[in-house]
Design a protein around this motif. Structure first.
Motif, PDB file in Angstrom:
ATOM      1  N   ILE A 232      29.830  27.317 104.749  1.00 29.28           N
ATOM      2  CA  ILE A 232      30.635  28.389 105.355  1.00 29.28           C
ATOM      3  C   ILE A 232      32.114  28.006 105.354  1.00 29.28           C
ATOM      4  O   ILE A 232      32.993  28.836 105.101  1.00 29.28           O
ATOM      5  CB  ILE A 232      30.141  28.667 106.789  1.00 29.28           C
ATOM      6  CG1 ILE A 232      28.743  29.295 106.732  1.00 29.28           C
ATOM      7  CG2 ILE A 232      31.099  29.592 107.530  1.00 29.28           C
ATOM      8  CD1 ILE A 232      28.070  29.412 108.080  1.00 29.28           C
ATOM      9  N   GLY A 233      32.383  26.724 105.613  1.00 28.36           N
ATOM     10  CA  GLY A 233      33.773  26.276 105.578  1.00 28.36           C
ATOM     11  C   GLY A 233      34.424  26.532 104.231  1.00 28.36           C
ATOM     12  O   GLY A 233      35.588  26.940 104.154  1.00 28.36           O
TER      13      GLY A 233
ATOM     14  N   VAL B 228      34.220  21.806  91.467  1.00 28.83           N
ATOM     15  CA  VAL B 228      33.564  20.846  92.366  1.00 28.83           C
ATOM     16  C   VAL B 228      33.143  21.544  93.663  1.00 28.83           C
ATOM     17  O   VAL B 228      32.064  21.280  94.203  1.00 28.83           O
ATOM     18  CB  VAL B 228      34.509  19.656  92.661  1.00 28.83           C
ATOM     19  CG1 VAL B 228      33.950  18.789  93.776  1.00 28.83           C
ATOM     20  CG2 VAL B 228      34.709  18.821  91.409  1.00 28.83           C
ATOM     21  N   ALA B 229      33.993  22.435  94.146  1.00 26.32           N
ATOM     22  CA  ALA B 229      33.637  23.192  95.362  1.00 26.32           C
ATOM     23  C   ALA B 229      32.376  24.014  95.124  1.00 26.32           C
ATOM     24  O   ALA B 229      31.456  24.022  95.961  1.00 26.32           O
ATOM     25  CB  ALA B 229      34.803  24.107  95.766  1.00 26.32           C
ATOM     26  N   HIS B 230      32.302  24.674  93.971  1.00 22.88           N
ATOM     27  CA  HIS B 230      31.082  25.427  93.626  1.00 22.88           C
ATOM     28  C   HIS B 230      29.883  24.488  93.526  1.00 22.88           C
ATOM     29  O   HIS B 230      28.782  24.805  93.981  1.00 22.88           O
ATOM     30  CB  HIS B 230      31.277  26.153  92.292  1.00 22.88           C
ATOM     31  CG  HIS B 230      32.315  27.232  92.340  1.00 22.88           C
ATOM     32  ND1 HIS B 230      33.074  27.606  91.252  1.00 22.88           N
ATOM     33  CD2 HIS B 230      32.747  28.003  93.372  1.00 22.88           C
ATOM     34  CE1 HIS B 230      33.905  28.578  91.608  1.00 22.88           C
ATOM     35  NE2 HIS B 230      33.728  28.834  92.887  1.00 22.88           N
ATOM     36  N   LEU B 231      30.126  23.327  92.933  1.00 24.59           N
ATOM     37  CA  LEU B 231      29.032  22.365  92.733  1.00 24.59           C
ATOM     38  C   LEU B 231      28.435  21.921  94.064  1.00 24.59           C
ATOM     39  O   LEU B 231      27.212  21.791  94.197  1.00 24.59           O
ATOM     40  CB  LEU B 231      29.560  21.150  91.966  1.00 24.59           C
ATOM     41  CG  LEU B 231      28.557  20.014  91.727  1.00 24.59           C
ATOM     42  CD1 LEU B 231      27.442  20.479  90.804  1.00 24.59           C
ATOM     43  CD2 LEU B 231      29.257  18.794  91.128  1.00 24.59           C
ATOM     44  N   THR B 232      29.275  21.706  95.054  1.00 20.14           N
ATOM     45  CA  THR B 232      28.752  21.237  96.347  1.00 20.14           C
ATOM     46  C   THR B 232      27.857  22.295  97.002  1.00 20.14           C
ATOM     47  O   THR B 232      26.864  21.951  97.649  1.00 20.14           O
ATOM     48  CB  THR B 232      29.903  20.895  97.307  1.00 20.14           C
ATOM     49  OG1 THR B 232      30.705  22.058  97.541  1.00 20.14           O
ATOM     50  CG2 THR B 232      30.767  19.782  96.766  1.00 20.14           C
TER      51      THR B 232
ATOM     52  N   LEU C 212      34.090  20.228 103.609  1.00 26.65           N
ATOM     53  CA  LEU C 212      35.173  20.521 104.544  1.00 26.65           C
ATOM     54  C   LEU C 212      36.484  19.895 104.086  1.00 26.65           C
ATOM     55  O   LEU C 212      37.566  20.471 104.294  1.00 26.65           O
ATOM     56  CB  LEU C 212      34.804  20.026 105.944  1.00 26.65           C
ATOM     57  CG  LEU C 212      33.644  20.776 106.605  1.00 26.65           C
ATOM     58  CD1 LEU C 212      33.406  20.251 108.006  1.00 26.65           C
ATOM     59  CD2 LEU C 212      33.927  22.274 106.660  1.00 26.65           C
ATOM     60  N   ILE C 213      36.412  18.732 103.462  1.00 22.24           N
ATOM     61  CA  ILE C 213      37.636  18.125 102.920  1.00 22.24           C
ATOM     62  C   ILE C 213      38.211  19.013 101.821  1.00 22.24           C
ATOM     63  O   ILE C 213      39.425  19.260 101.762  1.00 22.24           O
ATOM     64  CB  ILE C 213      37.333  16.708 102.374  1.00 22.24           C
ATOM     65  CG1 ILE C 213      36.993  15.771 103.530  1.00 22.24           C
ATOM     66  CG2 ILE C 213      38.517  16.171 101.588  1.00 22.24           C
ATOM     67  CD1 ILE C 213      36.511  14.406 103.087  1.00 22.24           C
ATOM     68  N   ILE C 214      37.336  19.528 100.955  1.00 21.11           N
ATOM     69  CA  ILE C 214      37.807  20.440  99.897  1.00 21.11           C
ATOM     70  C   ILE C 214      38.378  21.712 100.521  1.00 21.11           C
ATOM     71  O   ILE C 214      39.428  22.207 100.113  1.00 21.11           O
ATOM     72  CB  ILE C 214      36.649  20.778  98.937  1.00 21.11           C
ATOM     73  CG1 ILE C 214      36.198  19.513  98.192  1.00 21.11           C
ATOM     74  CG2 ILE C 214      37.064  21.846  97.933  1.00 21.11           C
ATOM     75  CD1 ILE C 214      34.958  19.709  97.350  1.00 21.11           C
ATOM     76  N   ALA C 215      37.675  22.232 101.530  1.00 25.93           N
ATOM     77  CA  ALA C 215      38.136  23.469 102.182  1.00 25.93           C
ATOM     78  C   ALA C 215      39.510  23.286 102.812  1.00 25.93           C
ATOM     79  O   ALA C 215      40.329  24.210 102.818  1.00 25.93           O
ATOM     80  CB  ALA C 215      37.121  23.910 103.237  1.00 25.93           C
ATOM     81  N   SER C 216      39.782  22.080 103.346  1.00 26.76           N
ATOM     82  CA  SER C 216      41.077  21.849 103.981  1.00 26.76           C
ATOM     83  C   SER C 216      42.217  21.974 102.988  1.00 26.76           C
ATOM     84  O   SER C 216      43.356  22.243 103.367  1.00 26.76           O
ATOM     85  CB  SER C 216      41.102  20.461 104.633  1.00 26.76           C
ATOM     86  OG  SER C 216      41.096  19.452 103.643  1.00 26.76           O
ATOM     87  N   GLU C 217      41.916  21.757 101.707  1.00 24.77           N
ATOM     88  CA  GLU C 217      42.941  21.906 100.676  1.00 24.77           C
ATOM     89  C   GLU C 217      43.123  23.361 100.255  1.00 24.77           C
ATOM     90  O   GLU C 217      44.163  23.749  99.742  1.00 24.77           O
ATOM     91  CB  GLU C 217      42.565  21.054  99.452  1.00 24.77           C
ATOM     92  CG  GLU C 217      43.558  21.086  98.309  1.00 24.77           C
ATOM     93  CD  GLU C 217      44.892  20.444  98.671  1.00 24.77           C
ATOM     94  OE1 GLU C 217      45.841  20.613  97.909  1.00 24.77           O
ATOM     95  OE2 GLU C 217      44.978  19.779  99.720  1.00 24.77           O
ATOM     96  N   LEU C 218      42.087  24.169 100.522  1.00 22.78           N
ATOM     97  CA  LEU C 218      42.119  25.554 100.068  1.00 22.78           C
ATOM     98  C   LEU C 218      42.577  26.525 101.138  1.00 22.78           C
ATOM     99  O   LEU C 218      42.904  27.666 100.834  1.00 22.78           O
ATOM    100  CB  LEU C 218      40.724  25.968  99.576  1.00 22.78           C
ATOM    101  CG  LEU C 218      40.191  25.207  98.360  1.00 22.78           C
ATOM    102  CD1 LEU C 218      38.750  25.601  98.072  1.00 22.78           C
ATOM    103  CD2 LEU C 218      41.057  25.472  97.148  1.00 22.78           C
TER     104      LEU C 218
END
Length: 633
Positions: free
Chosen positions: A18-19, A82-86, A114-120
């Motif tokens: 969700i994040g 990578v975000a899609h992959l996770t 969540l680390i990836i989301a923080s960049e987006l």
């Protein structure tokens, strides 16, 4: 496996996904593949068997191929791929949870998401999701520990989970405040989608403002050191050359502004004349720095800034990220130091415009009076409208505005006035930026939207660049609801205190903290004359030592008899060379005792300890003696 542990694993898996989804940066097609996580965890909850190794292996290879395809073609960005992959990994993992290690993989993947989301994203919703993740993770780890110990049913989870969660949150806040601030994102690139604008570049097509003035998207927010009782002009780009169709800034050469710490200084201005603006700009497809009046200096965490000779300030490129900076400026007009003939060009076909300017100002001698006359004439005799029909093919859009339609928006008015002034030999230029904005009383700051985009005129009057705005007032727009303004004030607080917490804020915070100590009086020298003070110090020291001694005693006596004996046995084992630390479990203690050949009665000793401590059983004196004699040191 405890149901609560399974539930927390499911919550953590969905929290990470969700994040990422709430960032709004993912490809919906790739998210669809991740919806397999729902039936996957329904099966997991119902204790259905995991997929076979062959099935998991085959699906994993498929996921890898999809990732390669995604990074090369679908998204074209490895980071987004990578975000899609996770997300797809989380879906696949929901069908393959068998061992405790599998749960940890889910937790790690959620953290990575969540680390990836923080960049987006920099949304406040992300902060809420992160706190939910943190609390759930702590609860999961605590339950995992007691499950491993075999004591889950014997203890109350509320106290340890609450205590560890509070400690974790405090440590997180301290780390957030103290951690060094780094510039740039992953690989120096930012992936947040930018707001499309026009009118803030070196080449602006005439009429481009009409489209963006219909857009009410927020461009920036600003806190000011004082309220201004008049209109606020957020200055952006100066344009000096008009070819009949578009405006250009022909001063393409920019000079570098040198930085002293995080301050970029352009001109020195007395502090009493400084107007401070703390500005938060949404991601824009522009490199322009906005500010009121003449910018003196800029406080900003960046490596380099540039300026042109028209008063414009720019970042080194279009960063496509949210920017925050502090502008120190003055409302005093700029001195016209450059060659003003660069501001006198007039397309040769605008003969009627030149005659029109001379006719309106006939009989007026002073330059300032001519400029004011044109400004007032346009305001009084033309109508504001965003609906402007295209001019006839054989007619210039400015003369179509001046002599046919007589209606338009800021670009029409500013361009007309600048060209009319030039026809009279008065150097002039147009400036693009924003006008006013709306005050948000909930946060005491100004919201500037795309619809506030504006252009105005600057003309050389008595050696100064004086501002003129010939555009009549625009019709009032819909006022935002109190609810939306309140929500925006929360976003502003999130940006101010979390997202934009910079090294400058760190320095200010630490400086404020250290000032408290600097107010203390200097420690007096100890001499024979102030022996009384020395005695006071000794007494205080002795009191402190006694206090710590008492605390230590209290700490010891707070343990029950059974725990004291257990801790005593742990120390004994450590002295014998056992590999024991603070996190060693009773099972670890038993193994180490066996390894050292001290296993006699230890199993009964450990078992009784667990029963008494976690089963809340009380020992009588006879049982205590028996317990104490199980281990002879």
């Amino acid at each position: 496996m405890p149901r609560i542990y399974k539930a927390l694993t499911i919550i953590l898996a969905f929290t990470g996904c969700i994040g990422l989804i709430t960032t709004g940066e993912l490809n919906p097609l790739m998210i669809v593949a991740g919806t397999a996580i729902i039936p996957g965890y329904i099966r997991f909850w119902k204790d259905k068997p995991a997929l076979t190794k062959l099935a998991v292996g085959s699906l994993s290879i498929s996921v890898l191929l999809v990732f390669i395809l995604d990074s090369l073609l679908i998204s074209g960005e490895i980071f987004i791929a990578v975000a899609h992959l996770t997300i797809i990994f989380q879906a696949l993992k929901s069908y393959d949870i068998k061992e405790p290690w599998d749960h940890l993989q889910v937790y790690f993947m959620s953290l990575l998401q969540l680390i990836i989301a923080s960049e987006l994203t920099q949304s406040g919703i992300f902060g809420i999701i992160f706190i939910v993740f943190l609390i759930t993770l702590v609860a999961a780890m605590v339950i995992s520990h007691f499950t491993k110990e075999g004591t889950l049913k014997k203890i109350k989870l509320k106290a340890p989970v609450t205590a560890i969660t509070v400690i974790t949150l405090i440590v997180t806040v301290v780390f957030f405040i103290a951690a060094p601030r780094l510039q740039g994102g992953f690989g120096g690139k930012h992936y947040k989608k930018s707001v499309k604008t026009s009118g803030f570049s070196n080449n602006v097509s005439f009429g481009s403002f009409g489209e963006i003035k219909l857009n009410h998207e927020i461009i920036m927010r600003a806190e000011m050191s004082k309220n201004l009782p008049f209109s606020i002009y957020w200055r952006g780009v100066m344009l000096n050359y008009f070819d009949g169709i578009s405006w250009q800034n022909t001063f393409k050469k920019r000079y570098r502004i040198y930085r002293d710490k995080d301050i970029f200084e352009l001109v020195k201005i007395p502090e009493e004349k400084i107007l401070t603006q703390k500005i938060f700009v949404e991601p824009l497809d522009s490199d322009v720095i906005f500010g009121i009046g003449t910018i003196s200096r800029i406080e900003m965490e960046t490596r380099v800034l540039f300026a042109d000779y028209g008063g414009g300030v720019y970042t080194h490129d279009k960063s496509y990220k949210r920017l925050n900076y502090v502008i120190y400026s003055t409302l005093e007009e700029q001195t016209a130091t450059e060659q003003t003939y660069d501001y006198l060009n007039l397309p040769s076909e605008l003969i009627r415009t030149a005659d029109f300017a001379r006719r309106i100002t006939r009989g007026i001698n002073k330059t300032i009076d001519k400029a004011v006359k044109i400004e007032n004439y346009l305001k009084a005799n033309y109508r504001y409208s965003l609906k402007t029909p295209p001019p006839p093919e054989d007619m210039n859009p400015i003369e179509d505005f001046l002599f046919n339609t007589k209606q338009g928006y800021c670009e029409h008015y500013a361009t007309s006035m600048a060209l009319m002034l030039r026809a009279l030999g008065i150097p002039s230029r147009i400036v693009t930026g924003f006008l006013n904005g709306e005050k948000n009383e909930y946060g005491n700051y100004i919201i500037v939207r795309q619809s506030d985009a504006h252009s105005w005129v600057e003309a050389v009057i008595d050696g100064k660049w004086k501002r003129f705005d010939p555009t009549p007032p625009a019709p009032p727009t819909t006022t935002p609801s109190a609810y939306s303004l309140f929500l925006d004030s929360l976003r502003m607080k999130w940006y101010s205190y979390v997202v934009s917490f910079s090294s400058a804020d760190q320095k200010q915070l630490f400086s404020n903290f250290s000032l408290r100590f600097s107010k203390l009086k200097a420690i007096p020298k100890i001499t024979g004359l102030n022996i009384r003070k020395l005695l006071v110090i000794i007494l205080i020291t002795a009191g402190a030592a006694f206090f710590f001694f008492v605390i230590k005693r209290v700490k010891r006596t707070k343990y029950s008899f059974i725990t004291q004996e257990y801790l005593k046995f742990k120390k004994f084992l450590k002295r014998k060379g056992a590999k024991i630390n603070q996190s060693s479990t009773p099972s670890d203690i038993l193994k180490e005792a066996s390894r050292l050949g001290i296993g006699h009665n230890v199993s009964e000793f450990i078992s009784l300890y667990q029963i008494v401590r976690f089963g809340k059983k009380e020992l009588n004196n006879e049982e205590k003696n028996k317990y104490k004699n199980l281990i002879l040191y």
